[in-house]
Scaffold this motif. Structure first.
Motif, mmCIF file in Angstrom:
data_model
loop_
_atom_site.group_PDB
_atom_site.id
_atom_site.type_symbol
_atom_site.label_atom_id
_atom_site.label_comp_id
_atom_site.label_asym_id
_atom_site.label_seq_id
_atom_site.Cartn_x
_atom_site.Cartn_y
_atom_site.Cartn_z
ATOM 1 N N ILE A 1 0.821 -1.207 0.000
ATOM 2 C CA ILE A 1 0.000 0.000 0.000
ATOM 3 C C ILE A 1 0.857 1.260 0.000
ATOM 4 O O ILE A 1 0.602 2.213 -0.741
ATOM 5 C CB ILE A 1 -0.970 -0.003 1.194
ATOM 6 C CG1 ILE A 1 -1.998 -1.134 1.027
ATOM 7 C CG2 ILE A 1 -1.678 1.342 1.323
ATOM 8 C CD1 ILE A 1 -2.954 -1.279 2.184
ATOM 9 N N GLY A 2 1.897 1.265 0.831
ATOM 10 C CA GLY A 2 2.753 2.441 0.921
ATOM 11 C C GLY A 2 3.506 2.738 -0.363
ATOM 12 O O GLY A 2 3.870 3.887 -0.634
ATOM 13 N N ASP A 3 3.748 1.707 -1.171
ATOM 14 C CA ASP A 3 4.489 1.878 -2.425
ATOM 15 C C ASP A 3 3.566 1.999 -3.630
ATOM 16 O O ASP A 3 4.038 2.072 -4.773
ATOM 17 C CB ASP A 3 5.436 0.687 -2.644
ATOM 18 C CG ASP A 3 6.464 0.567 -1.531
ATOM 19 O OD1 ASP A 3 6.875 1.618 -1.005
ATOM 20 O OD2 ASP A 3 6.839 -0.571 -1.189
ATOM 21 N N ALA A 4 2.252 1.992 -3.383
ATOM 22 C CA ALA A 4 1.297 1.994 -4.489
ATOM 23 C C ALA A 4 1.373 3.293 -5.285
ATOM 24 O O ALA A 4 1.494 4.381 -4.722
ATOM 25 C CB ALA A 4 -0.124 1.793 -3.952
ATOM 26 N N THR A 5 1.331 3.162 -6.601
ATOM 27 C CA THR A 5 1.283 4.306 -7.510
ATOM 28 C C THR A 5 -0.024 4.236 -8.285
ATOM 29 O O THR A 5 -0.673 3.177 -8.326
ATOM 30 C CB THR A 5 2.475 4.280 -8.486
ATOM 31 O OG1 THR A 5 2.461 3.026 -9.193
ATOM 32 C CG2 THR A 5 3.784 4.410 -7.733
ATOM 33 N N PRO A 6 -0.456 5.335 -8.898
ATOM 34 C CA PRO A 6 -1.715 5.308 -9.648
ATOM 35 C C PRO A 6 -1.755 4.166 -10.656
ATOM 36 O O PRO A 6 -0.784 3.906 -11.369
ATOM 37 C CB PRO A 6 -1.740 6.670 -10.345
ATOM 38 C CG PRO A 6 -0.957 7.557 -9.439
ATOM 39 C CD PRO A 6 0.143 6.684 -8.903
ATOM 40 N N THR A 7 -2.875 3.467 -10.692
ATOM 41 C CA THR A 7 -3.042 2.335 -11.597
ATOM 42 C C THR A 7 -2.940 2.787 -13.051
ATOM 43 O O THR A 7 -3.543 3.778 -13.449
ATOM 44 C CB THR A 7 -4.415 1.666 -11.361
ATOM 45 O OG1 THR A 7 -4.483 1.222 -10.010
ATOM 46 C CG2 THR A 7 -4.610 0.480 -12.292
ATOM 47 N N GLN A 8 -2.155 2.044 -13.829
ATOM 48 C CA GLN A 8 -1.998 2.342 -15.251
ATOM 49 C C GLN A 8 -3.065 1.594 -16.040
ATOM 50 O O GLN A 8 -3.042 0.369 -16.108
ATOM 51 C CB GLN A 8 -0.600 1.931 -15.720
ATOM 52 C CG GLN A 8 0.539 2.553 -14.926
ATOM 53 C CD GLN A 8 0.558 4.062 -15.024
ATOM 54 O OE1 GLN A 8 0.585 4.631 -16.119
ATOM 55 N NE2 GLN A 8 0.533 4.733 -13.872
ATOM 56 N N GLY A 9 -4.013 2.319 -16.622
ATOM 57 C CA GLY A 9 -5.072 1.665 -17.390
ATOM 58 C C GLY A 9 -5.979 0.849 -16.491
ATOM 59 O O GLY A 9 -6.312 1.264 -15.383
ATOM 60 N N SER A 10 -6.351 -0.332 -16.963
ATOM 61 C CA SER A 10 -7.253 -1.188 -16.185
ATOM 62 C C SER A 10 -6.525 -2.450 -15.741
ATOM 63 O O SER A 10 -5.772 -3.046 -16.507
ATOM 64 C CB SER A 10 -8.486 -1.567 -17.015
ATOM 65 O OG SER A 10 -8.120 -2.298 -18.171
ATOM 66 N N GLN A 11 -6.751 -2.834 -14.486
ATOM 67 C CA GLN A 11 -6.187 -4.062 -13.926
ATOM 68 C C GLN A 11 -7.348 -5.009 -13.611
ATOM 69 O O GLN A 11 -8.345 -4.587 -13.045
ATOM 70 C CB GLN A 11 -5.391 -3.766 -12.657
ATOM 71 C CG GLN A 11 -4.266 -2.752 -12.846
ATOM 72 C CD GLN A 11 -3.136 -3.280 -13.692
ATOM 73 O OE1 GLN A 11 -2.817 -4.472 -13.647
ATOM 74 N NE2 GLN A 11 -2.519 -2.413 -14.477
ATOM 75 N N LYS A 12 -7.199 -6.268 -13.969
ATOM 76 C CA LYS A 12 -8.298 -7.216 -13.780
ATOM 77 C C LYS A 12 -7.801 -8.457 -13.045
ATOM 78 O O LYS A 12 -6.649 -8.864 -13.206
ATOM 79 C CB LYS A 12 -8.894 -7.633 -15.129
ATOM 80 C CG LYS A 12 -9.311 -6.474 -16.014
ATOM 81 C CD LYS A 12 -9.530 -6.943 -17.443
ATOM 82 C CE LYS A 12 -9.592 -5.758 -18.391
ATOM 83 N NZ LYS A 12 -9.624 -6.182 -19.795
ATOM 84 N N ARG A 13 -8.688 -9.033 -12.278
ATOM 85 C CA ARG A 13 -8.396 -10.335 -11.673
ATOM 86 C C ARG A 13 -9.699 -11.096 -11.514
ATOM 87 O O ARG A 13 -10.782 -10.510 -11.408
ATOM 88 C CB ARG A 13 -7.683 -10.203 -10.330
ATOM 89 C CG ARG A 13 -8.533 -9.711 -9.172
ATOM 90 C CD ARG A 13 -7.872 -9.989 -7.830
ATOM 91 N NE ARG A 13 -8.667 -9.443 -6.733
ATOM 92 C CZ ARG A 13 -8.774 -10.017 -5.541
ATOM 93 N NH1 ARG A 13 -8.157 -11.159 -5.277
ATOM 94 N NH2 ARG A 13 -9.495 -9.445 -4.571
ATOM 95 N N MET A 14 -9.602 -12.424 -11.499
ATOM 96 C CA MET A 14 -10.757 -13.304 -11.294
ATOM 97 C C MET A 14 -10.565 -14.038 -9.981
ATOM 98 O O MET A 14 -9.456 -14.454 -9.649
ATOM 99 C CB MET A 14 -10.859 -14.316 -12.431
ATOM 100 C CG MET A 14 -11.150 -13.718 -13.797
ATOM 101 S SD MET A 14 -12.877 -13.221 -13.992
ATOM 102 C CE MET A 14 -13.702 -14.819 -13.903
ATOM 103 N N PHE A 15 -11.659 -14.184 -9.224
ATOM 104 C CA PHE A 15 -11.580 -15.004 -8.020
ATOM 105 C C PHE A 15 -12.956 -15.584 -7.716
ATOM 106 O O PHE A 15 -13.980 -15.169 -8.272
ATOM 107 C CB PHE A 15 -11.030 -14.212 -6.832
ATOM 108 C CG PHE A 15 -11.878 -13.044 -6.403
ATOM 109 C CD1 PHE A 15 -12.870 -13.180 -5.444
ATOM 110 C CD2 PHE A 15 -11.658 -11.783 -6.957
ATOM 111 C CE1 PHE A 15 -13.632 -12.097 -5.044
ATOM 112 C CE2 PHE A 15 -12.411 -10.685 -6.558
ATOM 113 C CZ PHE A 15 -13.399 -10.849 -5.599
ATOM 114 N N ASP A 16 -12.943 -16.574 -6.848
ATOM 115 C CA ASP A 16 -14.168 -17.290 -6.482
ATOM 116 C C ASP A 16 -14.763 -16.695 -5.217
ATOM 117 O O ASP A 16 -14.059 -16.451 -4.243
ATOM 118 C CB ASP A 16 -13.842 -18.770 -6.256
ATOM 119 C CG ASP A 16 -15.050 -19.576 -5.797
ATOM 120 O OD1 ASP A 16 -15.390 -19.493 -4.600
ATOM 121 O OD2 ASP A 16 -15.653 -20.271 -6.610
#
Length: 319
Positions: A42-57
């Motif tokens: 979290i502390g190293d997070a930078t603005p997301t580039q474009g769209s990030q996707k993930r799938m989970f149950d």
């Protein structure tokens, strides 16, 4: 059981799309990282580039999670190509940084444009607005300032946007339970009724003379719970994030020092005041994601067979 048959016959394989959107630096990605308990990032997070996707149950249903970067150049792209980003959205989570008053107008304006695109696509996903960075310390030392900010934002949104499916939440990564509670209620709205699970937990609490129980998944989402009173309920729900983090630490030790975590004890007992918290990882089957149980009792004694029994019943309901 008729209800169990109904649950199993529901189309669990349908993919539900959950969209995170809002301006850059609002905290969208930090919410996702908090649920995944990847706090170091979290502390190293930078603005997301474009769209990030993930799938989970989640309870047997596939969730497609989209995290849309909020920088202006990306927002323009999303609005120009709504079919590529907004189509088939079941739930939208719109995040507003309540500590950045200079961007309130910009944020509400973009929210308005996103909802317009939903309408153009002829979809009406439920929109959950997170008033984020509602940090306990800041709120505490500024009297009612931030509560007033939230109420004013609600009024501005209602005045500018005519959309019936909107709900509001106050969240902070420094109050992890606020994120877990909000996200759990949102995800539970995507699955069939959980009446059977709720009834099973109530019967379990009564049978074991317990004060309450919570079941959560590996994404920190609460599946179901039952408590004898609200005081124990709030205490247990506020404690869940810490037990999950403790479990993550234990699992790392198991893997590194024991080589086989399956042989280690999966149950932790901790006392706080007059309550004993019994936390246990429950494995439903080899293909299912892990789930966790938090039981609250007057005494530290528990029967492993009872925990195995509730695990088996829970597995039968879901799988």
């Amino acid at each position: 059981m008729i209800l169990l048959k109904y649950l199993k016959e529901e189309d669990y394989e349908t993919i539900s799309k959950v969209l995170f959107t809002g301006l850059d630096f609002a905290g969208k990605s930090s919410i996702i990282l908090t649920l995944k308990r990847e706090f170091a990032q979290i502390g190293d997070a930078t603005p997301t580039q474009g769209s990030q996707k993930r799938m989970f149950d989640f309870l047997g249903r596939q969730i497609s999670e989209w995290d849309l970067g909020g920088q202006r150049k990306y927002r323009i792209s999303y609005l120009k190509r709504p079919n590529d980003y907004f189509a088939n959205t079941n739930v939208a989570i719109y995040v507003i940084d309540i500590q950045d008053e200079t961007r309130f107008d910009e944020s509400i304006d973009y929210l308005h444009k996103v909802i317009k695109k939903f309408e153009e696509l002829e979809i009406s996903p439920f929109v959950h607005i997170f008033f984020h960075k509602y940090d306990p310390t800041i709120v505490q030392y500024h009297d009612n300032q931030y509560e007033n900010i939230v109420e004013n934002l609600k009024e501005q949104i209602k005045e500018k946007i005519s959309y019936k499916n909107i709900d509001f939440h106050k969240t902070s990564i420094f109050d992890i339970s606020s994120i877990i509670k909000s996200m759990s209620s949102i995800f539970l709205s995507l699955v069939p009724k959980t009446v059977l699970i709720d009834t099973t937990l109530q019967e379990f609490v009564e049978k074991t003379n317990s004060k309450g129980i919570i079941i959560v998944d590996d994404n920190s989402l609460m599946i179901s719970s039952y408590f004898i009173d609200d005081e124990v309920k709030e205490l247990a729900k506020d404690s869940i994030p810490y037990f999950l983090s403790l479990n993550d630490s234990f699992e790392k030790v198991d893997v590194e020092s024991l080589g086989d975590s399956q042989n280690s004890d999966k149950t932790t007992v901790i006392q706080k005041n007059d309550n004993y918290f019994i936390f246990s990882k429950i494995d439903l089957n080899k293909d299912a994601p892990p789930y966790y149980l938090l039981l609250v009792k007057d005494t530290p004694e528990y029967d492993k067979k009872n925990i195995q029994s509730i695990s088996t019943l829970f597995g039968e309901i879901l799988y």
